[in-house]
Motif scaffolding. Structure first.
Motif, PDB file in Angstrom:
ATOM      1  N   SER A 191       9.104  -3.690  12.275  1.00 58.72           N
ATOM      2  CA  SER A 191       8.861  -4.754  13.258  1.00 58.72           C
ATOM      3  C   SER A 191       7.934  -4.221  14.339  1.00 58.72           C
ATOM      4  O   SER A 191       7.976  -3.036  14.692  1.00 58.72           O
ATOM      5  N   ASP A 192       7.101  -5.110  14.887  1.00 59.84           N
ATOM      6  CA  ASP A 192       6.196  -4.700  15.960  1.00 59.84           C
ATOM      7  C   ASP A 192       6.878  -4.870  17.315  1.00 59.84           C
ATOM      8  O   ASP A 192       8.072  -5.208  17.392  1.00 59.84           O
ATOM      9  N   GLU A 193       6.124  -4.664  18.394  1.00 63.24           N
ATOM     10  CA  GLU A 193       6.709  -4.723  19.736  1.00 63.24           C
ATOM     11  C   GLU A 193       7.196  -6.121  20.111  1.00 63.24           C
ATOM     12  O   GLU A 193       8.025  -6.282  21.007  1.00 63.24           O
ATOM     13  N   LYS A 194       6.712  -7.134  19.385  1.00 63.42           N
ATOM     14  CA  LYS A 194       7.144  -8.507  19.642  1.00 63.42           C
ATOM     15  C   LYS A 194       8.316  -8.920  18.750  1.00 63.42           C
ATOM     16  O   LYS A 194       8.799 -10.046  18.845  1.00 63.42           O
ATOM     17  N   PHE A 205       6.832  -6.114   5.809  1.00 65.93           N
ATOM     18  CA  PHE A 205       7.323  -5.223   4.759  1.00 65.93           C
ATOM     19  C   PHE A 205       6.180  -4.351   4.259  1.00 65.93           C
ATOM     20  O   PHE A 205       5.067  -4.836   4.044  1.00 65.93           O
ATOM     21  N   GLU A 206       6.476  -3.079   4.081  1.00 69.71           N
ATOM     22  CA  GLU A 206       5.480  -2.138   3.584  1.00 69.71           C
ATOM     23  C   GLU A 206       6.005  -1.440   2.333  1.00 69.71           C
ATOM     24  O   GLU A 206       7.193  -1.107   2.248  1.00 69.71           O
ATOM     25  N   GLU A 207       5.118  -1.235   1.370  1.00 69.84           N
ATOM     26  CA  GLU A 207       5.501  -0.518   0.157  1.00 69.84           C
ATOM     27  C   GLU A 207       5.704   0.968   0.451  1.00 69.84           C
ATOM     28  O   GLU A 207       5.007   1.544   1.294  1.00 69.84           O
ATOM     29  N   ILE A 208       6.659   1.566  -0.237  1.00 67.31           N
ATOM     30  CA  ILE A 208       6.909   3.001  -0.098  1.00 67.31           C
ATOM     31  C   ILE A 208       6.315   3.711  -1.308  1.00 67.31           C
ATOM     32  O   ILE A 208       6.819   3.576  -2.433  1.00 67.31           O
ATOM     33  N   PRO A 209       5.224   4.434  -1.127  1.00 71.21           N
ATOM     34  CA  PRO A 209       4.581   5.117  -2.266  1.00 71.21           C
ATOM     35  C   PRO A 209       5.555   6.055  -2.980  1.00 71.21           C
ATOM     36  O   PRO A 209       6.416   6.687  -2.359  1.00 71.21           O
ATOM     37  N   GLY A 210       5.428   6.120  -4.275  1.00 74.05           N
ATOM     38  CA  GLY A 210       6.263   7.023  -5.059  1.00 74.05           C
ATOM     39  C   GLY A 210       7.598   6.446  -5.476  1.00 74.05           C
ATOM     40  O   GLY A 210       8.407   7.142  -6.103  1.00 74.05           O
ATOM     41  N   THR A 211       7.864   5.168  -5.136  1.00 70.77           N
ATOM     42  CA  THR A 211       9.161   4.553  -5.485  1.00 70.77           C
ATOM     43  C   THR A 211       9.019   3.549  -6.630  1.00 70.77           C
ATOM     44  O   THR A 211       9.896   2.716  -6.836  1.00 70.77           O
ATOM     45  N   GLU A 212       7.905   3.615  -7.348  1.00 69.00           N
ATOM     46  CA  GLU A 212       7.707   2.696  -8.472  1.00 69.00           C
ATOM     47  C   GLU A 212       8.778   2.925  -9.543  1.00 69.00           C
ATOM     48  O   GLU A 212       9.228   4.050  -9.751  1.00 69.00           O
ATOM     49  N   LYS A 213       9.172   1.838 -10.191  1.00 73.36           N
ATOM     50  CA  LYS A 213      10.199   1.945 -11.233  1.00 73.36           C
ATOM     51  C   LYS A 213       9.967   0.871 -12.291  1.00 73.36           C
ATOM     52  O   LYS A 213       9.508  -0.225 -11.995  1.00 73.36           O
ATOM     53  N   VAL A 214      10.304   1.204 -13.517  1.00 70.35           N
ATOM     54  CA  VAL A 214      10.191   0.262 -14.629  1.00 70.35           C
ATOM     55  C   VAL A 214      11.600  -0.065 -15.139  1.00 70.35           C
ATOM     56  O   VAL A 214      12.396   0.840 -15.396  1.00 70.35           O
ATOM     57  N   TRP A 215      11.892  -1.358 -15.255  1.00 73.40           N
ATOM     58  CA  TRP A 215      13.216  -1.824 -15.669  1.00 73.40           C
ATOM     59  C   TRP A 215      13.110  -2.535 -17.015  1.00 73.40           C
ATOM     60  O   TRP A 215      12.240  -3.399 -17.189  1.00 73.40           O
TER      61      TRP A 215
END
Length: 492
Positions: A391-394, A399-409
């Motif tokens: 969240s910003d100051e307001k 939402f931001e992606e977290i690199p390295g958390t890719e997964k295949v289901w």
């Protein structure tokens, strides 16, 4: 109150449920009948709070707080404690047309604003409500109420969900002749086809529809307005028309591989599953989770119902993705009473999945990236990445992606349960009513559309919402229609 210190003496006792692994063997309701002595103890917990926030019925930060139909909760709690069940039923029916529905499937915003919640677990209002109406039917206290005289006014209601049924019930009791048009072959709308039988037994819906018929309401089924009956004919043949068509335009997932075979809207799956249970005719290919890896995209109640349904169809595995983080165990400082509490709970579906597979099926902060099909076009896997909420100051969230958390289901079936965009437009355009943000443009408390004599209520007007809001709108709209037709209204 019958016992002013009850909330200090008795702990909260939640709904008694059938064992998860046992109830997975059938489609019956997952709850059991609550013992009368337990209900008496729980009603004794209703404190003499002075200002009962449980029935304020307002919205705070976009969510319901208190009962939208303003049930007289402390009054019928007191009557239950004193064993006056018939009087409690009379008090309940003053404000709620269908307690047998709300007592089963309403998320109970009344409990979130219960004053006892300030210091501990809320009163089990929903359980007590259900027990009152169930006892009313069991003891034969619920009988057809045939209006003594008719006004000569005719009203058409399009849609037989909770809003349409509530409006029909109220207007029929005011003496008007009411006809409800439903495009499906059974009345009830989402009560019948959108809510699984294990949450709301369809015989309970059928029982209420039968009662409404006995009271004089005419139900015209398998009839689609704009196709089988034209809007201009309704406007010509009836004094007023109420549109209660719901908000059934499902929000889609636009991403690579969406066209793969095995990707379906959640509501289509739930509707078809109920039709199979009821032995209704199904004209499209069956969606069956047996021996399949199932993924549900969307963390809400509709998604949970898909989980429970897939379990009963004996799926190989089931996972439910939500885009938000796991909720806290207690209210956060930003979620203060009397707001609806956003806290972690174990829904019936998650208890069942945990019992079956050994773990909660929910995955949090997940973003689906793409779907992958095999050479025949059948879904075979789903790719995700974990997300971080910031969240910003307001206070604006992103939402931001977290690199390295890719997964295949592995995935054979995917159900999209990410909400609804609004009401379906074709019939509205044929009526000539104006829309705003994919909803009928009609003010709350007035319910009039731009077309003379045409009103709108429920999800078609307010968007996807709770059953209790639908009942409130149906009742309130009925009052406005009665007022317009008669010059004044006798309806509460």
């Amino acid at each position: 109150m019958g016992k002013p210190t009850g909330f200090l003496e008795f702990p909260r006792e939640d709904t008694i449920e059938r064992k998860p692994l046992h109830r997975l063997k059938d489609w019956k309701e997952y709850t059991e009948k609550q013992p009368e002595d337990m209900l008496k103890r729980q009603s004794a917990r209703c404190m003499d709070c002075g200002t009962p926030f449980c029935h304020i019925g307002i919205e705070i930060n976009g969510a319901a707080s208190g009962c939208p139909i303003n049930n007289l909760i402390p009054e019928w709690n007191d009557l239950v404690y004193r064993g006056k069940w018939k009087e409690a039923l009379d008090r309940l029916l003053k404000t709620n047309n269908f307690p047998e529905f709300t007592g089963r499937v309403c998320p109970a915003p009344c409990e979130g604003s219960c004053t006892v919640e300030l210091a501990g677990p809320a009163v089990t209002i929903k359980n007590i409500e259900r027990a009152i109406i169930d006892k009313g039917f069991e003891n034969g206290w619920i009988k057809p109420r045939i209006p003594k005289k008719r006004t000569g006014k005719r009203i058409a209601i399009v849609g037989s969900g909770p809003a349409g049924l509530a409006a029909a019930d109220q207007l029929n009791q005011a003496g008007h002749s009411v006809t409800v048009f439903e495009r499906d072959n059974r009345a009830g709308g989402l009560l019948t086809y959108g809510i699984p039988n294990m949450k709301l037994d369809k015989d309970i819906v059928k029982r209420r529809i039968t009662l409404l018929r006995q009271e004089g309401i005419d139900f015209v089924l398998n009839t689609e307005i704009g196709k089988d009956v034209m809007p201009e004919d309704l406007k010509a043949d009836f004094d007023s028309v109420i549109l209660c068509t719901g908000a059934q335009k499902q929000r889609d997932l636009i991403l690579e591989g969406r066209e793969a075979k095995g990707v379906h809207f959640a509501m289509k799956y739930l509707t078809q599953s109920t039709k199979r249970l009821l032995n209704d005719k199904i004209s499209e290919p069956l969606i069956d989770a047996k021996d399949k890896n199932v993924i549900v995209i969307g963390g809400g109640d509709t998604g949970a119902d898909c989980v429970a349904t897939a379990l009963r169809q004996k799926c190989k595995s089931v996972v439910q993705f939500g885009k938000h983080p796991k909720l806290p165990d207690v209210r956060s400082k930003a979620n203060m009473w009397p707001e609806q509490p956003y806290i972690f709970t174990m829904d019936y579906a998650y208890e069942e999945a945990t019992a079956q597979f050994g773990s909660d099926p929910r995955e949090y902060s997940v973003q689906t990236k793409k779907l992958v099909a095999d050479e025949n076009g059948n879904l075979k896997e789903l790719h995700t990445i974990q997300m971080k909420r910031t969240s910003d100051e307001k206070g604006n969230l992103s939402f931001e992606e977290i690199p390295g958390t890719e997964k295949v289901w592995p995935a054979d079936l995917v159900f999209i349960a990410i909400g609804f965009e609004g009401t379906e437009q074709p019939v509205l355009k044929q009526f000539g009513v104006e829309t705003k943000n994919n909803k009928v443009d009609a003010e709350h408390g007035d319910y009039k559309t731009n077309v003379d004599g045409v009103f709108a209520a429920g999800d078609s007007r307010r968007g996807q919402s709770l059953i209790v809001w639908a009942i409130q709108e149906g009742r309130d709209c009925a009052k406005e229609v009665d007022k317009q037709l008669m010059g004044s209204t006798v309806l509460p």
